[in-house]
Write a protein that holds these residues in place. Structure first.
Motif, PDB file in Angstrom:
ATOM      1  N   ILE A  95     -26.855  22.925   9.206  1.00 36.02           N
ATOM      2  CA  ILE A  95     -26.557  24.281   8.724  1.00 36.02           C
ATOM      3  C   ILE A  95     -25.056  24.534   8.578  1.00 36.02           C
ATOM      4  CG2 ILE A  95     -28.706  25.221   9.637  1.00 36.02           C
ATOM      5  CD1 ILE A  95     -27.179  26.346  11.985  1.00 36.02           C
ATOM      6  N   LYS A 100     -28.933  27.958   5.714  1.00 38.88           N
ATOM      7  CA  LYS A 100     -30.085  27.847   6.608  1.00 38.88           C
ATOM      8  C   LYS A 100     -31.398  28.078   5.876  1.00 38.88           C
ATOM      9  CE  LYS A 100     -31.684  29.286  11.176  1.00 38.88           C
ATOM     10  NZ  LYS A 100     -31.484  30.213  12.310  1.00 38.88           N
ATOM     11  N   TYR A 103     -32.335  25.000   4.045  1.00 41.02           N
ATOM     12  CA  TYR A 103     -32.841  23.994   4.989  1.00 41.02           C
ATOM     13  C   TYR A 103     -34.301  24.266   5.333  1.00 41.02           C
ATOM     14  CZ  TYR A 103     -33.945  22.094   9.597  1.00 41.02           C
ATOM     15  OH  TYR A 103     -34.574  21.481  10.649  1.00 41.02           O
TER      16      TYR A 103
END
Length: 261
Positions: A95, A100, A103
């Motif tokens: 991250i 994030k 991800y």
């Protein structure tokens, strides 16, 4: 990032082990069938071929084992990777380089695909094995090859385009393999024990069967419609999509606000 996640998945021992198990299961089922020992001449008047002997049509020890471990094949491979990333601290490195949200979306997508592949691979390998070993005799309702009954799963498709029928059944397994793997991944937001995360999809699989049995809707249980010749119902694809959608929302929003320690 998508390519990186797939490379990480393929480097995991658990993924390789599950893929090997899938290949062996598909091959052993075909190689244990005495029909492959028949000489070519016997098939001239023999009503059974690939479309009557394929994995889901030939009920035996291997199909029984597969019906039990089916959700585990999809979950053991990769659904605990999120928990592993958090516990190892590797997620902190990710991250810092990637958003994030990106991800989480990528991890969910890769986990779904890996789960689907691991579950559908035995069926694909088994089909290829039969295609190489016995003739592709198209099913004929007048010669005793009605493996799919008139009130079963899309009989018209089976007797008209049997290979399309088989690919459709494989696609449904792929979807549910990904769906149950997604359930395990989603629970990784709450549970930080990788073994619990891996077993959750199996528990969900059993609980769904209990629920539909309790309300007398047996044919809507994945345990039933995935492995038995039951009438097609729009709930079959819808249930898989609902499970996947709920798992995604739980994982994405839970993971979005999950503190990285």
């Amino acid at each position: 990032m998508l390519g990186i996640e797939f490379k990480r998945a393929l480097r995991r021992n658990s993924v390789m082990i599950v893929l090997i198990i899938g290949v062996l299961m598909g091959l052993l089922e075909a190689l244990s069938n005495n029909v492959i020992k028949l000489p070519k001449d016997d098939f001239y008047n023999y009503p059974l071929g690939v479309y009557s002997q394929w994995f889901l049509f030939n009920i035996n020890m291997y199909t029984g084992i597969f019906s039990i471990i089916f959700p585990l094949l999809g979950s053991i491979a990769y659904c605990d990777a999120y928990v592993e990333d958090i516990k190892s601290g590797f997620i902190k490195n990710i991250i810092t380089k990637y958003d994030k949200s990106k991800y989480l979306i990528t991890r969910f997508f890769v986990n779904f695909i890996i789960g689907g592949i691991c579950v559908s691979l035995p069926l694909v390998v088994n089909l290829v094995a039969y295609l190489l070993l016995i003739p592709s005799i198209e099913p004929n309702i007048f010669f005793g090859t009605n493996i799919v009954s008139g009130h079963g799963f899309l009989p018209n498709l089976y007797f008209t385009y049997p290979i399309v029928y088989i690919f459709l059944r494989i696609a449904i397994f792929f979807m549910y393999g990904g769906a149950f793997a997604s359930v395990g991944l989603a629970f990784g937001v709450l549970v930080k024990n990788r073994y619990v995360v891996v077993i959750i999809p199996f528990i969900s699989y059993i609980l769904l069967d209990i629920f539909f049995s309790t309300i007398k809707k047996f044919n809507l249980s994945p345990v039933v419609f995935l492995f038995q010749d039951k009438p097609y119902n729009h709930i079959i694809p819808s249930l898989g999509l609902v499970i996947t959608g709920l798992a995604f929302m739980f994982f994405f929003f839970g993971g979005r606000y999950n503190e990285i320690v």
